[in-house]
Structure formats: C-alpha cells, structure tokens
Design a protein around this motif. Sequence first.
Motif, PDB file in Angstrom:
ATOM      1  N   GLU A   2       0.847  -1.190   0.000  1.00 28.31           N
ATOM      2  CA  GLU A   2       0.000   0.000   0.000  1.00 28.31           C
ATOM      3  C   GLU A   2       0.884   1.242   0.000  1.00 28.31           C
ATOM      4  O   GLU A   2       1.909   1.291   0.660  1.00 28.31           O
ATOM      5  N   VAL A   3       0.488   2.231  -0.764  1.00 28.34           N
ATOM      6  CA  VAL A   3       1.226   3.493  -0.837  1.00 28.34           C
ATOM      7  C   VAL A   3       0.354   4.602  -0.288  1.00 28.34           C
ATOM      8  O   VAL A   3      -0.821   4.689  -0.603  1.00 28.34           O
ATOM      9  N   GLU A   4       0.953   5.430   0.558  1.00 24.12           N
ATOM     10  CA  GLU A   4       0.218   6.536   1.165  1.00 24.12           C
ATOM     11  C   GLU A   4       1.148   7.739   1.281  1.00 24.12           C
ATOM     12  O   GLU A   4       2.311   7.605   1.656  1.00 24.12           O
ATOM     13  N   LEU A   5       0.655   8.900   0.949  1.00 26.96           N
ATOM     14  CA  LEU A   5       1.412  10.136   1.079  1.00 26.96           C
ATOM     15  C   LEU A   5       0.988  10.845   2.351  1.00 26.96           C
ATOM     16  O   LEU A   5      -0.201  11.038   2.593  1.00 26.96           O
ATOM     17  N   GLN A   6       1.963  11.197   3.159  1.00 33.06           N
ATOM     18  CA  GLN A   6       1.699  11.968   4.364  1.00 33.06           C
ATOM     19  C   GLN A   6       2.536  13.239   4.280  1.00 33.06           C
ATOM     20  O   GLN A   6       3.755  13.171   4.157  1.00 33.06           O
ATOM     21  N   VAL A   7       1.884  14.356   4.335  1.00 38.92           N
ATOM     22  CA  VAL A   7       2.577  15.642   4.248  1.00 38.92           C
ATOM     23  C   VAL A   7       3.121  16.018   5.615  1.00 38.92           C
ATOM     24  O   VAL A   7       2.423  15.924   6.612  1.00 38.92           O
ATOM     25  N   GLY A   8       4.385  16.420   5.630  1.00 38.00           N
ATOM     26  CA  GLY A   8       5.017  16.849   6.867  1.00 38.00           C
ATOM     27  C   GLY A   8       5.547  18.265   6.689  1.00 38.00           C
ATOM     28  O   GLY A   8       5.420  18.859   5.634  1.00 38.00           O
ATOM     29  N   GLY A   9       6.176  18.770   7.696  1.00 38.89           N
ATOM     30  CA  GLY A   9       6.660  20.128   7.606  1.00 38.89           C
ATOM     31  C   GLY A   9       8.067  20.332   8.138  1.00 38.89           C
ATOM     32  O   GLY A   9       8.513  21.443   8.290  1.00 38.89           O
ATOM     33  N   ARG A  10       8.769  19.249   8.420  1.00 40.15           N
ATOM     34  CA  ARG A  10      10.094  19.379   9.019  1.00 40.15           C
ATOM     35  C   ARG A  10      11.218  19.058   8.041  1.00 40.15           C
ATOM     36  O   ARG A  10      12.357  18.912   8.439  1.00 40.15           O
ATOM     37  N   GLY A  11      10.918  18.910   6.769  1.00 39.77           N
ATOM     38  CA  GLY A  11      11.948  18.591   5.796  1.00 39.77           C
ATOM     39  C   GLY A  11      12.263  17.115   5.706  1.00 39.77           C
ATOM     40  O   GLY A  11      13.223  16.719   5.062  1.00 39.77           O
ATOM     41  N   ASP A  12      11.475  16.299   6.373  1.00 43.95           N
ATOM     42  CA  ASP A  12      11.690  14.857   6.310  1.00 43.95           C
ATOM     43  C   ASP A  12      11.195  14.302   4.985  1.00 43.95           C
ATOM     44  O   ASP A  12      10.247  14.816   4.397  1.00 43.95           O
ATOM     45  N   PHE A  13      11.839  13.270   4.509  1.00 39.04           N
ATOM     46  CA  PHE A  13      11.349  12.491   3.370  1.00 39.04           C
ATOM     47  C   PHE A  13      11.624  11.052   3.734  1.00 39.04           C
ATOM     48  O   PHE A  13      12.768  10.587   3.692  1.00 39.04           O
ATOM     49  N   ILE A  14      10.596  10.350   4.171  1.00 42.50           N
ATOM     50  CA  ILE A  14      10.730   8.989   4.682  1.00 42.50           C
ATOM     51  C   ILE A  14       9.827   8.068   3.877  1.00 42.50           C
ATOM     52  O   ILE A  14       8.664   8.382   3.636  1.00 42.50           O
ATOM     53  N   VAL A  15      10.380   6.941   3.489  1.00 45.61           N
ATOM     54  CA  VAL A  15       9.598   5.914   2.801  1.00 45.61           C
ATOM     55  C   VAL A  15       9.659   4.665   3.664  1.00 45.61           C
ATOM     56  O   VAL A  15      10.741   4.199   4.023  1.00 45.61           O
ATOM     57  N   ASP A  16       8.477   4.161   4.039  1.00 47.12           N
ATOM     58  CA  ASP A  16       8.478   2.893   4.772  1.00 47.12           C
ATOM     59  C   ASP A  16       7.622   1.875   4.049  1.00 47.12           C
ATOM     60  O   ASP A  16       6.711   2.218   3.305  1.00 47.12           O
TER      61      ASP A  16
END
Length: 46
Positions: A2-16
């Motif tokens: 499953e693929v899901e996009l979660q918007v963050g605001g700290r400059g993180d780019f994490i793929v799990d």
Amino acid sequence: MEVELQVGGRGDFIVDCDGKIIFSKKALKDERFPEVGEISQLLKEN
C-alpha cells in the motif's frame, strides 16, 4: 503493498514499507532526495 502520502513540515522524506523504514533523507549524511529508480529498487529488495 500500500502506498500513502503523508505531508510533513520538518523537511523529512521517509519511505516505509510494512512499517520498516527503507529510505530516510534525514538519516543520510548528505540529506538528499532519492535518485530516479532508487525507491523502486529498495522496495524490490525489502
């Protein structure tokens, strides 16, 4: 898978994948975004 996009605001780019982090921009020494095809390759390997 499953693929899901979660918007963050700290400059993180994490793929799990299934709860396991396979790419983290902040964990890399140069804090880079993934190269073209890098995430696909990591998903195949995990």
